[in-house]
Design an enzyme around this catalytic site. Structure first.
Site, mmCIF file in Angstrom:
data_model
loop_
_atom_site.group_PDB
_atom_site.id
_atom_site.type_symbol
_atom_site.label_atom_id
_atom_site.label_comp_id
_atom_site.label_asym_id
_atom_site.label_seq_id
_atom_site.Cartn_x
_atom_site.Cartn_y
_atom_site.Cartn_z
ATOM 1 N N ASP A 28 0.900 -1.145 0.000
ATOM 2 C CA ASP A 28 0.000 0.000 0.000
ATOM 3 C C ASP A 28 0.945 1.202 0.000
ATOM 4 O OD1 ASP A 28 -1.593 2.132 0.562
ATOM 5 O OD2 ASP A 28 -2.683 1.200 2.215
ATOM 6 N N HIS A 29 1.086 1.833 -1.151
ATOM 7 C CA HIS A 29 2.176 2.804 -1.314
ATOM 8 C C HIS A 29 2.080 3.951 -0.311
ATOM 9 C CE1 HIS A 29 -0.942 4.948 -3.550
ATOM 10 N NE2 HIS A 29 -0.263 6.031 -3.308
ATOM 11 N N LYS A 56 5.184 6.589 2.182
ATOM 12 C CA LYS A 56 5.380 8.034 2.214
ATOM 13 C C LYS A 56 6.130 8.423 3.484
ATOM 14 C CE LYS A 56 1.323 9.471 -0.434
ATOM 15 N NZ LYS A 56 1.930 10.362 -1.406
ATOM 16 N N HIS A 61 -6.039 3.205 3.299
ATOM 17 C CA HIS A 61 -5.336 4.406 3.770
ATOM 18 C C HIS A 61 -5.950 4.942 5.065
ATOM 19 C CE1 HIS A 61 -3.565 4.130 -0.038
ATOM 20 N NE2 HIS A 61 -4.236 5.043 -0.706
ATOM 21 N N LYS A 72 -13.755 12.267 -3.197
ATOM 22 C CA LYS A 72 -13.256 12.807 -4.464
ATOM 23 C C LYS A 72 -14.004 14.083 -4.788
ATOM 24 C CE LYS A 72 -11.266 8.805 -6.619
ATOM 25 N NZ LYS A 72 -9.926 9.401 -6.618
#
Lengths: 510, 457
Positions: free
Chosen positions: A198-199, A203, A261, A361
């Site tokens: 999970d990129h 971070k 996330h 969004k």
């Protein structure tokens, strides 16, 4: 299996020295978007910063008929277009491209996997690689199980050296499918060789949450329900669904953001100090938080969650269409593009502290942050009038885009009288550190090569997250609560405001 | 009389013949004005952010310009309190001239930050008491680093006085005058300085890629036994005189310190090769130092490092070379037996060509007759010039940006690996160094070992 060994004495004192053992990384879906935009540029940058060892090789595997030269040309183009560091260093690039090979693989054909195995064997011999393999599934999630089983059938999952597999989120569509995927992966690879990426966790600022909490002594004593009133987590995007309509219309904000996330941020914010910054210690603590989240069942879901869908509106000065007018979205879609909820972490530290999570969004701006709202002072020493412009203390952990930490407190306004107003003390990454932060994929790819799964998601984390999310998804599909709407460019449906208003609070304006 | 170099940007304030109180007052005003200007009508003033005080001391105009330029580059990226000090001849009293310039950054995503650079031209007694001069300017609670450009006066009170108020001293041993002697004096500094002082050397930072590359070779677990099988090391460096061996000695000191080698003796070998003999447990390790001619490298810079040995029945060689795209010269057979690194050992080949041409010790031994030949002076009539290693332009930013590693294990074909070197300008090196601080036990250990080695060589 992790082999404990004495550290390399020549590496002592080399800060940030993180070098992988020689290995072959096989990228399934090497001609796809993820590979071109993220993986190949990240690998190039790792080569540039001397983190790839001599002999490291990359094999592109995809269904396209491509020569090796054509694959290298394509890789070169993508690296030029998407590399974090520019301009491209030609000598490093040429050396990196020389380490690339390409094998056509039809995921349904065992013979293709056997041919891939022969290629890997050749590379072992020429590059002094002791059989180390990383299989990266940069392919749509439905292919993960096929690829995994074919690797087993071709005997590519075992032998000398390490054998790791990397899969991208989403890890399943719900608890049932996540368990099926886990079972398949674990049938072929041991759990500690499965890297669920999970990129977000790669971070720098996400990792800094842990540094902020556990490398300082002044914050932990106040990090509990005695002094913290509430926590707000915002993951806002100004963009719409772009070209991902067919995926997004089946996923929605809950599966796309909150399940991974959003809940990851809750865990990092709420977890107990791990014994060490090591894979199992950190992930054990995260799982404890996920299991401590009070399940939302029945009426709780209607009272504690909000979902909504954007209609046409204005974002960043431009008029944008509504969700149902987007490409590859059903005209009567009931998929949420906004999700908000109130959750409680039922443990000693967080008893009674609401965690408000919102993700959406086409919100007014792109921002991800965690805001820790402290309680008001128990006694107004300076009187109500002097304190009328003072907000309670707050710490804001900004994940993106203005990465930093902000502390809000009251200070006396210089004057003859006594008036207090809120001021902020800001820490900003961009102006405070000398080193440019690596791209999340660079960090995570290197972690995987080195064999450090700390920033990857473990199977039990995935399952715990789905366990919480599944009942909400079921209720939403049944219209409980009803899907709201919001104009693009606003902060979500009115019900989201009501969610906090009912508690005597309001959303922080990021 | 020295030339006055004014700061390159327009100063926000300038005072001649001023005191430190004048500078502090001016600095407060500059900061207050910036804060007021940056705050909007309804916006709060942003607090200052500072991570260190960086003091640069420059002996002359050229170094001052380097200090100014580097400080501006650092200030442009990073909130520092910067002080640039230039010592001038004692012309007037104990006062000084001062300038304040500012680097303002307005990143898209952040609020603006200002880095003030205070430039002081000091004379007379003030120059000898730097601690008293700079102490009032230091930012409380953040590290203070002293970057001494040129050759620091190791062993003198002036330097020790300045070190009282700093956490770290940064030097560049590649730029020392009289490098051999100065390097030894530097090695003795940590014995007399306060215990909190960190010592950092930009030359050591330039060696980082070499250290990384060699460490990488031994990182895989199956190659770790090779560490105790190393029998031969070769270090090639550019330049002739012994002062140019500092980088080579630091590299060797690093290996010896990390691997527990004990220095036994040094001997002169053929063709100008000097060999250091180490004891590593019950075996010996030979380290061959050779000076090579290479127009692409600055004097003192490493050209190649090779390690060879055997363990568990397997032989290995790892060769790391600077600038592998240099012109290829036909190999000399006798040399290849010692360094058969896939025919790519340009530096070694060049050395072989040159082995009969010079020997620095010969030059040193015959200094008198050479002086007579050059000047016609009778012995004792004039003093011969001591062979000096020129320090000017010892570093060049463009000298080789790539390291080529060649790995040979057993009978397998050589494996070539290309890696990029980082930028080596002062600002980049300094930023990298200061981001991790100046306390580096590995460097201290390597420095001590290198100093002992230089003594033997």
């Amino acid at each position: 299996m992790t082999v404990e060994a004495a550290p390399n004495p020549l590496a002592e004192g080399l800060h940030d020295y993180r070098v992988a053992d020689p290995a072959v990384m096989v990228i399934f879906g090497a001609t796809g978007d993820l590979s071109g935009r993220k993986l190949l540029p990240a690998l190039y940058n790792l080569a540039k910063q001397r983190s790839l060892p001599a002999g490291f090789a990359v094999v592109g595997a995809a269904m396209d008929e491509l020569t090796e030269d054509a694959f290298r040309k394509e890789a070169s183009d993508k690296i030029h277009a998407f590399s974090r560091t520019q301009p491209i260093d030609d000598r490093v690039l040429q050396a990196f491209l020389a380490s690339l090979s390409y094998v056509k693989v039809d995921f349904g054909k065992l013979d293709d996997f056997k041919a891939l195995g022969q290629k890997l064997q050749e590379l072992d011999n020429t590059n002094h690689i002791p059989g180390n393999r990383i299989f990266y599934c940069a392919t749509p999630p439905p292919t993960y199980q096929t690829i995994t089983l074919q690797l087993q059938a071709a005997a590519l999952n075992a032998g000398n050296g390490f054998h790791r597999i990397v899969v991208e989120k989403p890890f399943g569509f719900d608890l049932k499918s996540a368990r099926e995927l886990t079972q398949t992966l674990q049938k072929v690879f041991p759990e500690d060789s499965v890297y669920r990426i999970d990129h977000y966790l790669g971070k720098e600022t996400v990792q800094n949450i842990l540094a902020f909490r556990f490398a300082n002594s002044i914050f932990e004593p106040v990090w509990n329900s005695s002094l913290i009133d509430s926590v707000q987590i915002t993951v806002a995007e100004d963009i719409g669904i772009e070209n991902r309509g067919s995926y997004y219309d089946h996923a929605g904000a809950m599966r796309d953001i909150v399940q991974n996330h959003g809940l990851q941020l809750v865990t990092l914010m709420a977890m107990e100090p791990p014994l060490a910054f090591q894979a199992n210690e950190v992930r054990d603590e995260k799982v404890k938080v996920l299991r401590a989240i009070r399940p939302l069942i029945g009426e709780d879901i209607e009272q504690s969650t909000v979902h909504g869908q954007y209609t046409k509106g204005w974002v960043l000065g431009e008029q944008v269409p509504g969700y149902r007018e987007e490409k590859n979205v059903a005209p009567d879609s009931q998929t949420e593009t906004y999700a908000a909820m109130r959750v409680f972490v039922d443990n000693w530290r967080w008893a009674g502290v609401p965690f408000y999570i919102r993700a959406g969004k086409r919100l007014p701006k792109r921002v991800t942050e965690i805001r820790i709202q402290f309680k008001r002072p128990p006694h107004l020493t300076f009187g109500r009038e002097a304190m009328k412009e003072v907000d309670p203390n707050a710490i804001t952990l900004r994940i993106q885009p203005e990465e930093g930490i902000s502390l809000k407190f009251g200070a006396k306004v210089p004057s003859a009288g006594l008036r207090i107003r809120s001021v902020t003390m800001d820490f900003q990454y961009m102006t405070s550190f000398l080193v440019e932060a690596p791209e999340a994929y660079e960090r995570l790819l290197l972690d995987c090569m080195i064999g450090d799964p700390t920033l990857f998601t473990r199977a039990d984390e995935v399952e715990a997250a789905w366990t919480f999310v599944d009942p909400i998804e079921d209720a939403w599909r049944n219209g409980r609560p009803p899907l709201g709407t919001y104009a693009a460019g606003t902060w979500g449906p009115p019900a989201a405001e009501q969610l906090l208003k009912a508690d005597g609070r309001e959303w922080h304006r990021p | 009389m020295s030339i006055t170099v004014k700061p390159t940007s327009d100063p926000l304030w300038h005072g001649e013949d001023v005191t430190i109180s004048d500078v502090l007052d001016a600095l407060s005003q500059v900061r207050a004005k910036f804060a007021r200007d940056e705050a909007g009508d309804d916006e709060l003033v942003h607090p200052r952010n500072c991570v260190m005080t960086l003091i640069s001391v420059s002996p002359d105009e050229a170094h001052e310009q380097v200090a100014q330029r580097t400080t501006q580059m650092i200030g442009a990226q990073h909130p520092v309190q910067a002080i640039v000090i230039r010592e001038e001849a004692p012309l007037r009293g104990h006062r000084f001239d001062a300038w304040i310039t500012a680097e303002v950054q307005r990143p898209e995503m952040c609020c603006a930050s200002e880095c003030e650079i205070v430039t002081l031209h000091v004379r007379g007694a003030a120059a000898d008491h730097l601690a008293g001069l700079i102490d009032p300017l230091l930012v409380s609670g953040v590290p203070t680093y002293l970057w001494w450009l040129g050759t620091p006066p190791f062993g003198k009170r002036e330097l020790l006085d300045a070190l009282r108020v700093v956490d770290g001293l940064v030097v560049d041993s590649a730029g020392f005058d009289e490098p051999f002697k100065t390097f030894h004096r530097m090695a003795g500094l940590l014995k007399v300085a306060h215990h909190r002082l960190g010592l950092a050397d930009l030359q050591w930072s330039r060696l980082r890629p070499w250290r990384e590359t060699l460490a990488q070779f031994f990182t895989p677990l199956d190659r770790r036994p090779f560490l105790s099988g190393i029998s031969e090391v070769g270090v090639d460096y550019a330049g002739e005189a012994r002062g140019n061996r500092i980088a080579a000695a630091l590299m060797t000191g690093w290996m010896a310190g990390a691997l527990g080698w004990k220095l036994k003796r040094a001997t002169a070998g053929g063709g100008g090769v000097v060999v250091a003999h180490y004891e590593a447990g019950n075996r010996s390790v030979e380290v061959h130092f050779r000076s090579v001619q290479n127009d692409d490298l600055a004097a003192g810079e490493l050209s190649a490092v090779r390690m060879a040995g055997a363990s568990g029945g397997a032989t290995f060689r790892v060769s790391v070379q600077h600038d592998p795209e240099r012109k290829r010269i036909a190999p000399e057979p006798s040399y290849r037996t010692l360094h058969p690194s896939g025919g790519e050992d340009d530096a070694g080949i060049e050395l072989a060509e040159r082995r009969a041409e010079w020997h620095r010790d010969v030059l040193h031994e015959n200094i008198g007759s050479l002086h007579h030949t050059a000047t016609g002076d009778a012995p004792g009539e004039s003093r011969p010039r001591h062979p000096v290693v020129l320090t000017s332009e010892r570093r060049r930013p463009d000298s080789g940006r790539v390291l080529l590693t060649i790995i040979e294990i057993g009978e397998g074909a050589p494996l070539r690996h290309v890696q990029q070197l980082d930028l080596e300008d002062e600002a980049t090196l300094l930023l990298d160094l200061l981001s991790t601080g100046t306390h580096d036990e590995v460097y201290n250990r390597s420095l001590a070992a290198a100093s002992a080695l230089m003594e033997k060589l």
